[in-house]
Design a protein around this motif. Structure first.
Motif, short mmCIF file in Angstrom:
data_model
loop_
_atom_site.label_atom_id
_atom_site.label_comp_id
_atom_site.label_asym_id
_atom_site.label_seq_id
_atom_site.Cartn_x
_atom_site.Cartn_y
_atom_site.Cartn_z
N LYS A 1 0.84 -1.21 0.00
CA LYS A 1 0.00 0.00 0.00
C LYS A 1 0.87 1.25 0.00
O LYS A 1 0.52 2.27 -0.61
CB LYS A 1 -0.92 0.00 1.23
N GLY A 2 2.02 1.18 0.67
CA GLY A 2 2.89 2.35 0.76
C GLY A 2 3.58 2.71 -0.53
O GLY A 2 3.88 3.88 -0.77
N ILE A 3 3.85 1.71 -1.41
CA ILE A 3 4.56 2.01 -2.65
C ILE A 3 3.61 2.30 -3.81
O ILE A 3 4.07 2.72 -4.87
CB ILE A 3 5.50 0.85 -3.04
N LEU A 4 2.32 2.08 -3.61
CA LEU A 4 1.34 2.42 -4.65
C LEU A 4 1.00 3.91 -4.58
O LEU A 4 1.28 4.57 -3.57
CB LEU A 4 0.07 1.59 -4.46
N PRO A 5 0.41 4.47 -5.63
CA PRO A 5 0.00 5.88 -5.59
C PRO A 5 -0.89 6.17 -4.38
O PRO A 5 -1.57 5.29 -3.85
CB PRO A 5 -0.76 6.06 -6.90
N GLU A 6 -0.91 7.43 -3.98
CA GLU A 6 -1.60 7.80 -2.74
C GLU A 6 -3.10 7.53 -2.78
O GLU A 6 -3.71 7.30 -1.74
CB GLU A 6 -1.36 9.29 -2.45
N ASP A 7 -3.70 7.56 -3.97
CA ASP A 7 -5.15 7.36 -4.05
C ASP A 7 -5.55 5.89 -4.13
O ASP A 7 -6.69 5.57 -4.47
CB ASP A 7 -5.72 8.10 -5.27
N ASN A 8 -4.63 4.98 -3.79
CA ASN A 8 -4.93 3.55 -3.92
C ASN A 8 -5.89 3.08 -2.83
O ASN A 8 -5.99 3.69 -1.75
CB ASN A 8 -3.65 2.72 -3.89
N VAL A 9 -6.64 2.00 -3.14
CA VAL A 9 -7.60 1.43 -2.20
C VAL A 9 -7.20 0.02 -1.79
O VAL A 9 -8.03 -0.78 -1.38
CB VAL A 9 -9.02 1.41 -2.82
N ALA A 10 -5.91 -0.29 -1.90
CA ALA A 10 -5.42 -1.63 -1.53
C ALA A 10 -5.56 -1.84 -0.03
O ALA A 10 -5.42 -0.90 0.76
CB ALA A 10 -3.96 -1.79 -1.94
N PRO A 11 -5.87 -3.07 0.42
CA PRO A 11 -5.94 -3.34 1.85
C PRO A 11 -4.58 -3.14 2.50
O PRO A 11 -3.55 -3.58 1.98
CB PRO A 11 -6.39 -4.80 1.92
N GLY A 12 -4.56 -2.47 3.65
CA GLY A 12 -3.29 -2.15 4.31
C GLY A 12 -2.93 -3.04 5.47
O GLY A 12 -1.89 -2.85 6.10
N SER A 13 -3.79 -4.03 5.76
CA SER A 13 -3.52 -4.93 6.88
C SER A 13 -4.27 -6.24 6.67
O SER A 13 -5.16 -6.32 5.81
CB SER A 13 -3.95 -4.29 8.20
N TYR A 14 -3.90 -7.24 7.46
CA TYR A 14 -4.59 -8.52 7.36
C TYR A 14 -6.05 -8.38 7.77
O TYR A 14 -6.93 -9.04 7.21
CB TYR A 14 -3.90 -9.55 8.25
N TYR A 15 -6.34 -7.49 8.72
CA TYR A 15 -7.71 -7.25 9.15
C TYR A 15 -8.55 -6.73 7.99
O TYR A 15 -9.69 -7.18 7.77
CB TYR A 15 -7.73 -6.25 10.31
N GLU A 16 -7.99 -5.79 7.21
CA GLU A 16 -8.73 -5.26 6.05
C GLU A 16 -8.92 -6.34 4.99
O GLU A 16 -9.95 -6.37 4.31
CB GLU A 16 -7.98 -4.07 5.47
#
Length: 357
Positions: A190-205
């Motif tokens: 999530k950190g290396i994708l563009p700022e507007d990304n909607v990728a899950p940032g944790s296992y909980y997500e």
């Protein structure tokens, strides 16, 4: 209602000419055909239409003129080649400008983007009108539509929050990763994708996204000697009614810890899922509607199947009834590491479906 070529290849191509930055002639013909089709719908009389542009993705109902504007500026949603939100319910081949594939029941060939989870196929499988059978079905399809939102503006087709979550869950299972490890991977990506990304940032997500598909499971306590399960009428018992052994370990903690548990995947909602779209519902009747030349290529061609139907004619009369096959076997997935665990999966197969499914 008529439609043009199923391929509609103009949807896959850029809607602007790279040299002139104007709309291509092919794209103009395509959206003109689309708007001509939707104007035949009863909803068109209200002047409000569902917008299939690459931003709205059929999630918004706006004025007809605004639909034109969106399609001219943003382009057409690339995966939307069967206009099921706008009246189409089946393939209608009216053009011969491109070779037409035969309509088959086989699953599509998976691409590298699909990752074997079939997210795109699940979404594209709901060829239906807006009158879904019930609110639960509508929520499910709305969730899948939302799951097609790209990870970030301009990313490759097929990459969405839902596909990323299912891929991460698959990696965790394949390599037996700890939850903390998945947290670190998800946070890094999530950190290396563009700022507007909607990728899950944790296992909980990741868990929240995958759970949204609606295929839930239940964890049920089991007697340490496998005498019984603590379920339904026995849910509140603290000892086995056969051997008398306690249900919980003596840990002294506030939360009781059972000696043994099992994971149960409820059948009902999974079987209901097979009838949520016209295509899969048709496949569930295949066992009764296919022709045979006397060779046994499916259990429904065998004498045992016909004997069962003669014994239970009321059940056999309704071809939508589900024929289930059950098999189970035990194995130790941790044998090499010396752990004393065993796994007994119970696999249930719907025999209504054709052999290739």
């Amino acid at each position: 209602m008529s439609s043009s070529n199923y391929h509609r290849s103009w949807i896959d191509r850029p809607h602007l000419d790279p040299n002139t930055r104007l709309l291509t002639e092919e794209y103009q013909r395509g959206i003109t055909e689309f708007m001509g089709l939707v104007r035949q719908l009863p909803e068109a009389e209200t002047g409000m239409l569902r917008c299939p542009c690459s931003n709205c993705k059929n999630r918004k109902i706006i004025k007809e003129w605004d639909v034109w504007t969106h399609l001219l500026l943003s382009g057409f949603t690339r995966s939307y080649k069967i206009w099921y939100h706008h009246g189409e319910t089946e393939y209608e081949h009216c053009s011969t400008s491109e070779p037409q594939p035969a309509v088959r029941l086989e699953e599509p060939i998976r691409t590298d983007v699909d990752y074997g989870v079939g997210t795109e196929q699940m979404v594209n499988d709901h060829f239906r009108r807006e009158d879904l059978p019930n609110a639960e079905a509508r929520r499910f399809y709305d969730m899948l539509d939302a799951g097609k939102q790209p990870l970030y503006e301009g990313c490759r087709d097929g990459h969405s929050a839902l596909s990323s979550a299912t891929r991460l869950m698959g990696i965790k299972t394949d390599y037996n990763l700890a939850e903390d490890c998945v947290d670190a991977i998800a946070d890094f990506v999530k950190g290396i994708l563009p700022e507007d990304n909607v990728a899950p940032g944790s296992y909980y997500e990741v868990q929240k996204l995958v759970a949204g598909v609606g295929l839930s499971y239940q964890v049920i306590d089991v007697c340490s000697d496998n005498c019984m399960i603590y379920w339904r009428a026995d849910d509140q018992r603290v000892t086995c009614k056969f051997c008398g052994k306690p249900r919980y370990k003596d840990t002294g903690g506030r939360v009781p810890v059972p000696y043994k548990r099992m994971w149960y995947l409820p059948l009902t909602e999974r079987l209901q899922r097979l009838y949520l779209s016209e295509r899969t519902a048709q496949r569930m009747r295949w066992h009764a509607e296919h022709s045979t030349d006397g060779e046994i290529r499916h259990p429904s061609d065998a004498k045992a199947w016909k004997h069962f139907q003669s014994k239970y004619p009321d059940f056999a009369y309704e071809r939508r009834n589900v024929y289930l096959g059950l098999c189970t076997d035990g194995f130790s997935p941790y044998g090499k590491s010396g752990r004393q665990y065993s796994l007994w999966p119970v696999i249930v197969t719907p025999y209504n479906l054709p052999p290739n499914l």
